[in-house]
Design a protein around this motif. Structure first.
Motif, PDB file in Angstrom:
ATOM      1  N   GLY A 614       0.793  -1.223   0.000  1.00 32.77           N
ATOM      2  CA  GLY A 614       0.000   0.000   0.000  1.00 32.77           C
ATOM      3  C   GLY A 614       0.825   1.272   0.000  1.00 32.77           C
ATOM      4  O   GLY A 614       0.661   2.123   0.875  1.00 32.77           O
ATOM      5  N   ILE A 615       1.730   1.440  -0.985  1.00 33.90           N
ATOM      6  CA  ILE A 615       2.620   2.611  -1.019  1.00 33.90           C
ATOM      7  C   ILE A 615       2.662   3.180  -2.438  1.00 33.90           C
ATOM      8  O   ILE A 615       2.826   2.436  -3.407  1.00 33.90           O
ATOM      9  N   PHE A 616       2.504   4.510  -2.560  1.00 37.54           N
ATOM     10  CA  PHE A 616       2.807   5.237  -3.787  1.00 37.54           C
ATOM     11  C   PHE A 616       4.218   5.805  -3.653  1.00 37.54           C
ATOM     12  O   PHE A 616       4.530   6.474  -2.658  1.00 37.54           O
ATOM     13  N   TYR A 617       5.078   5.555  -4.634  1.00 39.68           N
ATOM     14  CA  TYR A 617       6.418   6.128  -4.648  1.00 39.68           C
ATOM     15  C   TYR A 617       6.452   7.289  -5.641  1.00 39.68           C
ATOM     16  O   TYR A 617       6.047   7.136  -6.799  1.00 39.68           O
ATOM     17  N   GLU A 618       6.954   8.439  -5.198  1.00 38.40           N
ATOM     18  CA  GLU A 618       7.072   9.605  -6.046  1.00 38.40           C
ATOM     19  C   GLU A 618       8.511  10.107  -5.998  1.00 38.40           C
ATOM     20  O   GLU A 618       9.019  10.451  -4.924  1.00 38.40           O
ATOM     21  N   ALA A 619       9.188  10.130  -7.156  1.00 40.87           N
ATOM     22  CA  ALA A 619      10.568  10.605  -7.228  1.00 40.87           C
ATOM     23  C   ALA A 619      10.577  12.057  -7.691  1.00 40.87           C
ATOM     24  O   ALA A 619       9.896  12.423  -8.656  1.00 40.87           O
ATOM     25  N   LYS A 620      11.332  12.901  -7.004  1.00 40.10           N
ATOM     26  CA  LYS A 620      11.415  14.312  -7.330  1.00 40.10           C
ATOM     27  C   LYS A 620      12.883  14.724  -7.448  1.00 40.10           C
ATOM     28  O   LYS A 620      13.718  14.294  -6.648  1.00 40.10           O
ATOM     29  N   SER A 621      13.165  15.570  -8.446  1.00 39.53           N
ATOM     30  CA  SER A 621      14.529  16.044  -8.660  1.00 39.53           C
ATOM     31  C   SER A 621      14.610  17.524  -8.318  1.00 39.53           C
ATOM     32  O   SER A 621      13.793  18.331  -8.764  1.00 39.53           O
ATOM     33  N   ALA A 622      15.611  17.874  -7.504  1.00 43.79           N
ATOM     34  CA  ALA A 622      15.814  19.267  -7.090  1.00 43.79           C
ATOM     35  C   ALA A 622      17.124  19.817  -7.625  1.00 43.79           C
ATOM     36  O   ALA A 622      17.714  20.735  -7.047  1.00 43.79           O
ATOM     37  N   GLU A 623      17.596  19.264  -8.775  1.00 45.31           N
ATOM     38  CA  GLU A 623      18.903  19.685  -9.281  1.00 45.31           C
ATOM     39  C   GLU A 623      18.916  21.151  -9.704  1.00 45.31           C
ATOM     40  O   GLU A 623      19.897  21.851  -9.523  1.00 45.31           O
ATOM     41  N   GLY A 624      17.825  21.626 -10.297  1.00 45.77           N
ATOM     42  CA  GLY A 624      17.806  23.023 -10.776  1.00 45.77           C
ATOM     43  C   GLY A 624      17.345  24.018  -9.746  1.00 45.77           C
ATOM     44  O   GLY A 624      17.101  25.182 -10.086  1.00 45.77           O
ATOM     45  N   LEU A 625      17.232  23.583  -8.484  1.00 44.32           N
ATOM     46  CA  LEU A 625      16.667  24.457  -7.457  1.00 44.32           C
ATOM     47  C   LEU A 625      17.564  25.662  -7.184  1.00 44.32           C
ATOM     48  O   LEU A 625      17.073  26.770  -6.958  1.00 44.32           O
ATOM     49  N   ASN A 626      18.882  25.471  -7.219  1.00 46.82           N
ATOM     50  CA  ASN A 626      19.809  26.546  -6.848  1.00 46.82           C
ATOM     51  C   ASN A 626      20.368  27.302  -8.057  1.00 46.82           C
ATOM     52  O   ASN A 626      21.349  28.048  -7.924  1.00 46.82           O
ATOM     53  N   ARG A 627      19.784  27.095  -9.209  1.00 44.90           N
ATOM     54  CA  ARG A 627      20.270  27.825 -10.382  1.00 44.90           C
ATOM     55  C   ARG A 627      19.946  29.317 -10.257  1.00 44.90           C
ATOM     56  O   ARG A 627      18.847  29.695  -9.858  1.00 44.90           O
ATOM     57  N   ILE A 628      20.895  30.130 -10.626  1.00 46.33           N
ATOM     58  CA  ILE A 628      20.742  31.582 -10.510  1.00 46.33           C
ATOM     59  C   ILE A 628      20.138  32.141 -11.801  1.00 46.33           C
ATOM     60  O   ILE A 628      20.583  31.829 -12.906  1.00 46.33           O
ATOM     61  N   HIS A 629      19.123  32.967 -11.623  1.00 42.87           N
ATOM     62  CA  HIS A 629      18.514  33.616 -12.795  1.00 42.87           C
ATOM     63  C   HIS A 629      19.485  34.691 -13.295  1.00 42.87           C
ATOM     64  O   HIS A 629      19.964  35.519 -12.524  1.00 42.87           O
ATOM     65  N   PRO A 630      19.781  34.704 -14.617  1.00 45.77           N
ATOM     66  CA  PRO A 630      20.806  35.649 -15.117  1.00 45.77           C
ATOM     67  C   PRO A 630      20.409  37.115 -14.963  1.00 45.77           C
ATOM     68  O   PRO A 630      21.288  37.976 -14.858  1.00 45.77           O
ATOM     69  N   LYS A 631      19.113  37.427 -14.912  1.00 50.02           N
ATOM     70  CA  LYS A 631      18.699  38.826 -14.818  1.00 50.02           C
ATOM     71  C   LYS A 631      18.609  39.293 -13.373  1.00 50.02           C
ATOM     72  O   LYS A 631      19.025  40.409 -13.034  1.00 50.02           O
ATOM     73  N   THR A 632      18.066  38.463 -12.504  1.00 49.37           N
ATOM     74  CA  THR A 632      17.867  38.885 -11.111  1.00 49.37           C
ATOM     75  C   THR A 632      19.048  38.557 -10.217  1.00 49.37           C
ATOM     76  O   THR A 632      19.229  39.176  -9.158  1.00 49.37           O
ATOM     77  N   GLY A 633      19.860  37.584 -10.611  1.00 47.70           N
ATOM     78  CA  GLY A 633      20.978  37.179  -9.761  1.00 47.70           C
ATOM     79  C   GLY A 633      20.557  36.390  -8.542  1.00 47.70           C
ATOM     80  O   GLY A 633      21.345  36.199  -7.622  1.00 47.70           O
ATOM     81  N   LYS A 634      19.293  35.935  -8.508  1.00 51.31           N
ATOM     82  CA  LYS A 634      18.768  35.150  -7.395  1.00 51.31           C
ATOM     83  C   LYS A 634      18.344  33.776  -7.902  1.00 51.31           C
ATOM     84  O   LYS A 634      18.167  33.587  -9.106  1.00 51.31           O
TER      85      LYS A 634
END
Length: 725
Positions: A614-634
């Motif tokens: 009785g388990i749903f497995y959900e895989a999530k990727s956070a690789e692009g989480l810390n990418r900096i936006h070139p215009k805002t710098g954040k």
């Protein structure tokens, strides 16, 4: 309750949605109060010291009272008799899933709930109608009805408010009814013993009468002692309160179990059993005052002598039905080595084997078999609430595995320590190399010389002292372990003389350390430090014992926008499971299962599904989480924005689509060829997210998003793992 269906009218025109909301509200409030009370000792640690002092003082005062006060000895005698009756039911109800603590709660409710309500009922009736309590209508009509009905209150409250009421076994119904009856009878008989303090009672017993002889029988060799029967030319009797209540409760359990096949007409069974119990009780109380036709009906039903026999036949039938039901799901349950069937005889065999050969494992084996039955009935009959606590149940079963290994390691650890000391003594004092082993030999020689009574006194003493600090079964395990050490002195001595006999102990040491850390005051702090240094400790142990582990296989990655997924090698080993049965989403039996609506439109997919657990497995990727936006710098998105979108919003939509819009399932291009049907996955209530990133900010954000899901979907369980590649 498990048989409530939402939206249908209930009693008095109240729909079951209203009943369900009232039930959930009361239970949630009670749970909140319970958690608040449980948290008080954590906020005020000094309360534990006061509690310990209070326990010791109470014990000392009780012991002193046994010598000084006759009423204290009377109370102890009646308590021991009631405990003996409860143990008889406990041993006979072989398919039970209740713990001793839960059973004791039913017994306490029989004392502190049933008796006050019964007393209030009688007082109210006499206040409104008048009369005396000795009148026939009171003793032979009102009292039997009030007592037999109100004794079912503890079971009724459990069925109404417990999350796992739908997964009870038939033996649980009987045990709950019996425990409530035992508590009621304990106070009733104790009051009689205290009040009957005359000369006749002191000379011949508290229940002896001038004309009827002994009317209440507490015999050690009697099954369910405490029956009410006159000794001189008896013509009728009534069994003890536990038997009556257990019989009615068991009839209710059979009705609940069989209502789908036999319709609601089956509820006539518990109603008839309740009427029979009231008739037995009433006929005994008013045997010289009631009309002849009532006594004739009582005579047709056996004059009270057949009640216990009918209950025992019902209990045997209940055990057969319970184990037949468990047989249907045996493939989904853990089994002992060499065990083919789940039956009471094999369970008893493994318990006795543990008790006779490995006594330190006895309590763990007994608890494990009980929780396996609980898991089986949860799979068979559990509603959404019962399914939601299955993961916690599996965790408890794994804990018992560790406890068994840890308790076994006590002897191995003692032998290892003794071996180290023996080696040290051999190097420093060669002439005295056998002194330490001689001590263990002498210890067992001393133990073997003791009589059975002396050994029993030592074990009971260790049990009594342990019971002051831990529960019933842990105390029993401690007492048996304390007896097994001197009883295994020769074996320990052999290990000292020949340390090569010892097996590689690193796994036993790990289990022993885990148990020790969970019991000592600063165990949790040590556990955090151990987690940080766990890898270094593991590497050190592997080098010490010259063991090599296989490198972890490369895990496949879920496809994302960054590039194609890495396919797992066909010959690659499955990733090892850790202590809590972790399974990588790519190893689930069913993968890439997509929901679709009536127009064949996609409604979202599940990365992995384990239908059996009785388990749903959900895989999530956070690789692009810390990418900096070139215009805002954040960063392009904060951790909270990421988890709200990936965990909260998508899962919320997925659950709503699953329950409302979806009409079927289909496989995705990367999914498995075989997939479960929509009906097979609708009952799953457990989501496990596997996230490849890990940081304090990400953990906090994920917990916030999961808490929002838990509030909106209280019947579901949401867990997450970080750093899963």
């Amino acid at each position: 309750m498990c048989w409530l269906s939402h939206g249908k009218p209930g009693l008095g025109g109240i729909d079951t949605n209203t009943i369900w909301r009232i039930r959930s509200g009361v239970r949630d409030y009670a749970e909140a109060v319970y958690e608040f009370v449980r948290g008080i000792p954590k906020r005020y640690p000094w309360l534990k010291t006061i509690y310990a002092i209070w326990c010791w003082l109470s014990l000392l005062l009780f012991i002193v009272g046994l010598f000084l006060y006759r009423d204290s000895r009377t109370m102890l005698v009646q308590y021991l008799w009631s405990f003996y009756v409860m143990m008889q039911f406990w041993l006979l109800c072989r398919s039970k899933t209740f713990t001793w603590k839960q059973t004791a709660m039913f017994m306490l409710l029989g004392i502190f709930l049933v008796i006050p309500i019964t007393t209030l009922t009688l007082m109210t009736a006499h206040g409104l109608i008048g009369g005396r309590t000795s009148d026939t209508w009171s003793t032979a009509v009102l009292t039997p009805i009030a007592e037999e009905v109100w004794k079912l209150l503890p079971l009724g409250f459990y069925l109404l408010f417990s999350r796992r009421a739908s997964s009870m076994s038939l033996a649980d119904y009987a045990l709950a009814g019996a425990a409530g009856g035992v508590g009621f009878q304990l106070m009733e008989e104790l009051s009689r013993r205290w009040l009957n303090s005359g000369i006749l009672g002191r000379m011949f017993g508290y229940s002896t009468t001038m004309l009827g002889g002994e009317t209440i029988h507490w015999d050690f060799w009697t099954l369910f002692p405490g029956r009410f029967e006159e000794s001189f030319l008896p013509t009728l009797m009534t069994v003890s309160h536990p038997v009556h209540t257990a019989m009615v409760a068991l009839g209710l359990g059979m009705a609940v179990r069989g209502r789908r096949r036999l319709t609601n007409a089956i509820y006539v069974l518990p109603a008839l059993l309740l009427a029979w119990s009231i008739m037995d009780h009433a006929a005994y109380n008013g045997q010289n005052s009631l009309p002849d036709w009532i006594m004739k009906i009582n005579e047709w039903t056996g004059s009270g002598y057949q009640t216990k026999s009918i209950f025992l036949l019902m209990l045997v039938l209940a055990l057969v039905l319970d184990y037949i039901a468990l047989f249907r799901v045996r493939r989904k349950l853990p089994m002992m080595e060499g065990e083919r069937f789940i039956d009471p005889l094999s369970e008893l065999w493994y318990m006795w084997e543990a008790f006779l050969l490995k006594r330190e494992r006895f309590a763990s084996v007994m608890a494990w078999t009980r929780e396996r039955r609980e898991m089986g009935f949860s799979l068979l009959y559990g509603n959404a609430e019962a399914v939601s606590i299955q993961e916690d149940l599996r965790g408890r079963m794994r804990i018992h595995y560790r406890m068994a290994a840890g308790l076994t390691a006590l002897l191995v650890g003692a032998g290892l320590l003794a071996g180290c000391i023996a080696y040290w003594q051999a190097a420093v004092h060669p002439a005295d190399s056998a002194c330490f082993s001689c001590m263990f030999d002498s210890l067992q020689n001393w133990w073997d010389r003791l009589s059975f009574g002396e050994k029993g006194a030592i074990v009971l003493g260790a049990f009594a002292l342990s019971l002051l600090f831990v529960g019933f079964w842990p105390a029993l395990g401690i007492a048996l372990t304390a007896a097994s050490i001197p009883g295994s002195g020769h074996e320990i001595a052999q290990d000292i003389r020949d340390p090569k006999r010892l097996l590689t102990p690193e796994n036993a040491i790990s289990a022993l350390l885990a148990i020790a850390l969970s019991r000592i005051p600063f165990g949790r702090l040590a556990d955090r430090l151990a987690k940080k240094g766990g890898r270094r400790l593991k590497d050190w142990l592997e080098k010490l014992f010259k063991r090599r582990t296989k490198p972890d296989p490369d895990m496949p990655r879920k496809p994302d926008a960054e590039g194609p997924s890495k396919k797992p090698d066909a010959e690659e080993e499955a990733p090892p499971k850790d202590a809590d049965d972790y399974v990588h989403w790519s190893r689930a039996k069913y993968r890439g299962v997509e929901l679709h609506d009536s127009r064949n439109g996609a409604l979202g997919e599940f990365d992995g599904i384990d239908v059996e657990n009785g388990i749903f497995y959900e895989a999530k990727s956070a690789e692009g989480l810390n990418r900096i936006h070139p215009k805002t710098g954040k960063p392009q998105q904060t951790p909270q924005e990421f988890t709200d979108k990936q965990l909260y919003q998508k899962t919320r939509t997925r659950i709503n689509n699953l329950l409302e819009k979806a009409v079927g399932t289909r496989t995705t291009p990367d999914g498995t060829s075989e997939i479960p049907t929509l009906d097979e996955i609708k009952g799953i209530r457990n989501f496990q997210f596997q996230l490849d990133g890990d940081s304090p900010e990400l953990r906090a954000a994920a917990e916030n998003s999961l808490n929002r899901l838990r509030q909106e979907f209280p019947d579901y369980t949401f867990t997450i793992r970080f750093g899963v590649k």
